[in-house]
Design an enzyme around this catalytic site. Sequence first.
Site, PDB file in Angstrom:
ATOM      1  N   ASP A   1       9.347   4.246   0.218  1.00 31.20           N
ATOM      2  CA  ASP A   1       8.160   4.781   0.872  1.00 31.20           C
ATOM      3  C   ASP A   1       8.350   4.557   2.361  1.00 31.20           C
ATOM      4  O   ASP A   1       8.202   3.449   2.866  1.00 31.20           O
ATOM      5  CB  ASP A   1       6.898   4.058   0.374  1.00 31.20           C
ATOM      6  CG  ASP A   1       5.636   4.578   1.065  1.00 31.20           C
ATOM      7  OD1 ASP A   1       5.755   5.313   2.065  1.00 31.20           O
ATOM      8  OD2 ASP A   1       4.528   4.235   0.605  1.00 31.20           O
TER       9      ASP A   1
ATOM     10  N   LYS B   1       2.746  10.827   7.953  1.00 33.63           N
ATOM     11  CA  LYS B   1       2.356  10.373   9.297  1.00 33.63           C
ATOM     12  C   LYS B   1       3.124  11.046  10.447  1.00 33.63           C
ATOM     13  O   LYS B   1       2.794  12.147  10.820  1.00 33.63           O
ATOM     14  CB  LYS B   1       2.457   8.854   9.363  1.00 33.63           C
ATOM     15  CG  LYS B   1       1.519   8.207   8.314  1.00 33.63           C
ATOM     16  CD  LYS B   1       1.096   6.834   8.683  1.00 33.63           C
ATOM     17  CE  LYS B   1       0.435   6.097   7.555  1.00 33.63           C
ATOM     18  NZ  LYS B   1      -0.954   5.822   7.735  1.00 33.63           N
TER      19      LYS B   1
ATOM     20  N   TYR C   1       0.841  -1.195   0.000  1.00 26.57           N
ATOM     21  CA  TYR C   1       0.000   0.000   0.000  1.00 26.57           C
ATOM     22  C   TYR C   1       0.872   1.240   0.000  1.00 26.57           C
ATOM     23  O   TYR C   1       1.814   1.345   0.793  1.00 26.57           O
ATOM     24  CB  TYR C   1      -0.894   0.006   1.249  1.00 26.57           C
ATOM     25  CG  TYR C   1      -1.833   1.188   1.320  1.00 26.57           C
ATOM     26  CD1 TYR C   1      -2.873   1.319   0.413  1.00 26.57           C
ATOM     27  CD2 TYR C   1      -1.680   2.166   2.302  1.00 26.57           C
ATOM     28  CE1 TYR C   1      -3.736   2.398   0.478  1.00 26.57           C
ATOM     29  CE2 TYR C   1      -2.548   3.253   2.375  1.00 26.57           C
ATOM     30  CZ  TYR C   1      -3.578   3.361   1.462  1.00 26.57           C
ATOM     31  OH  TYR C   1      -4.433   4.426   1.514  1.00 26.57           O
TER      32      TYR C   1
HETATM   33  C1  LIG Z   1       3.287   2.964   3.343  1.00 29.86           C
HETATM   34  C2  LIG Z   1       2.270   4.045   3.125  1.00 29.86           C
HETATM   35  N1  LIG Z   1       2.441   4.929   2.130  1.00 29.86           N
HETATM   36  C3  LIG Z   1       1.567   5.926   1.904  1.00 29.86           C
HETATM   37  C4  LIG Z   1       0.441   6.078   2.679  1.00 29.86           C
HETATM   38  C5  LIG Z   1      -0.516   7.191   2.410  1.00 29.86           C
HETATM   39  O1  LIG Z   1      -0.494   8.127   3.448  1.00 29.86           O
HETATM   40  P1  LIG Z   1      -1.776   9.059   3.729  1.00 29.86           P
HETATM   41  O2  LIG Z   1      -2.822   8.181   4.332  1.00 29.86           O
HETATM   42  O3  LIG Z   1      -1.263  10.113   4.661  1.00 29.86           O
HETATM   43  O4  LIG Z   1      -2.197   9.614   2.416  1.00 29.86           O
HETATM   44  C6  LIG Z   1       0.221   5.182   3.720  1.00 29.86           C
HETATM   45  C7  LIG Z   1      -0.981   5.317   4.568  1.00 29.86           C
HETATM   46  O5  LIG Z   1      -1.327   4.485   5.375  1.00 29.86           O
HETATM   47  C8  LIG Z   1       1.145   4.134   3.944  1.00 29.86           C
HETATM   48  O6  LIG Z   1       0.930   3.233   4.909  1.00 29.86           O
END
Ligand SMILES: Cc1ncc(COP(=O)(O)O)c(C=O)c1O
Length: 439
Positions: A246, A273, A146
Amino acid sequence: MTHYPETFETSRRLYERACKVMPGGNTRTTVYINPFPIYVTRGEGCRVWDVDGQVFYDCINNFTAMIHGYTQPEMNAAVTDQLALGTAFGAPTLSEIELAELLIERLPAMDQIRFANSGTEGVMMAIKAARAYTNRPKIVKIEGAYHGSYDFAEVSLDSSPSNWGDMPASTAYAKGTPEGVLNDVLVVPFNDVEALKAVFAAHGETIAGVLIDPMPNRAGLIPARKDYLEALVEIAHGAGALVIFDEVISFRLGYSGAQGLWGIRPDLTALGKIIGGGFPVGAVAGRADVMAVFDPSRGKPALPHGGTFTANPVTMRAGLAAMRALTPEAFAHLDALGEFLRNGVNAALEKVGLPGRCVGLGSLFKVHFTSGPITDYRSVYPGPVEKKRLDAFHKGLLNRGVLSASYGLFALSTPMTMEDAGNILQAIEDTLAEIAAAG
Ligand SMILES: Cc1ncc(COP(=O)(O)O)c(C=O)c1O
């Protein structure tokens, strides 16, 4: 003892009200629970209270973002101070420079950073930056990983045995996903060097970058092998492609994030986050020559990017306070809590005779009710029995005063003590015993 759904009547009523004005009563798919979600009134330290007056240990922590739990004094002070000064301007502020300096100091491979309002946006900017820098269209991603709500990042997020194919296939997450998106996202299994080599042999000259979360949560929260990440960098760079980490979640694994832990130097890093101190945030950091695609100081950049609330001083100051409180000692405390719980959960699974394993690192862990080797998304793809056990685990913990993500993820926070961890473990042991007894 709380009992879901019977002792959650106020939540049920609020949900019925929400259903009239929001599709399925919901504005954020991840927080939905069947038959209705739990509405929260407040949080303090590592606990949250629901609208029915019940209290829970929070092991979701807003899906890993609230690493200091709730009402942390320095974060509160920074935010209330900024509220009195104004919350967002059509001009930059000192606070964005301070947070940028802190983050760049912690990430030695990153020279510069650019903020956004969500992790989704951070990943999106990283993908677009890799494309703009290489002038190539395709990205490679891991099956089941994700990376936020963005077409390209969502490919093969929930592939299933019915459509995942051998290569694996690039599958759409949402209906109506353009064919072009699927064509430009190449999917590989996690921790598999040969698959990476094969995809680069076939498409190398059109690949802009490899997007990788070194411990992808939805793909199983399985840590990457160091030799895999090293090979990934070599293969990508050999073909002129970039490596995008990421670290929206994995930045909570250590002072320099996952890249520090594994000793890898990516070209770009998406953040989010924890760096916003409880407020909406995202960022992309990278090598100076790559980040130059955003630079507006010499005419129109290769990749223009705006955002009305980007780098607003409330988020920046809250983020700065949160990150300053994340000292090496704070990470050592989180690691100790995580280690205690992972070991305890594995021992409890063995004691009650349930197939399963607890995986993760640092302040994150996840339980898989599977007996086979745990290597990638497919190895932990839950069948009907595992799904039933996961649901019973989630609800059993809820009934014992512990909030966890419905898909088995736990995220710990700095205000938790070892005594709190012991209480959480006790709830987990009792829940696992109940599941084992039910067969
Ligand atoms: C690994 C990862 N990348 C990107 C995101 C996207 O972040 P946001 O929810 O702040 O858009 C998340 C969200 O849970 C994530 O877990």
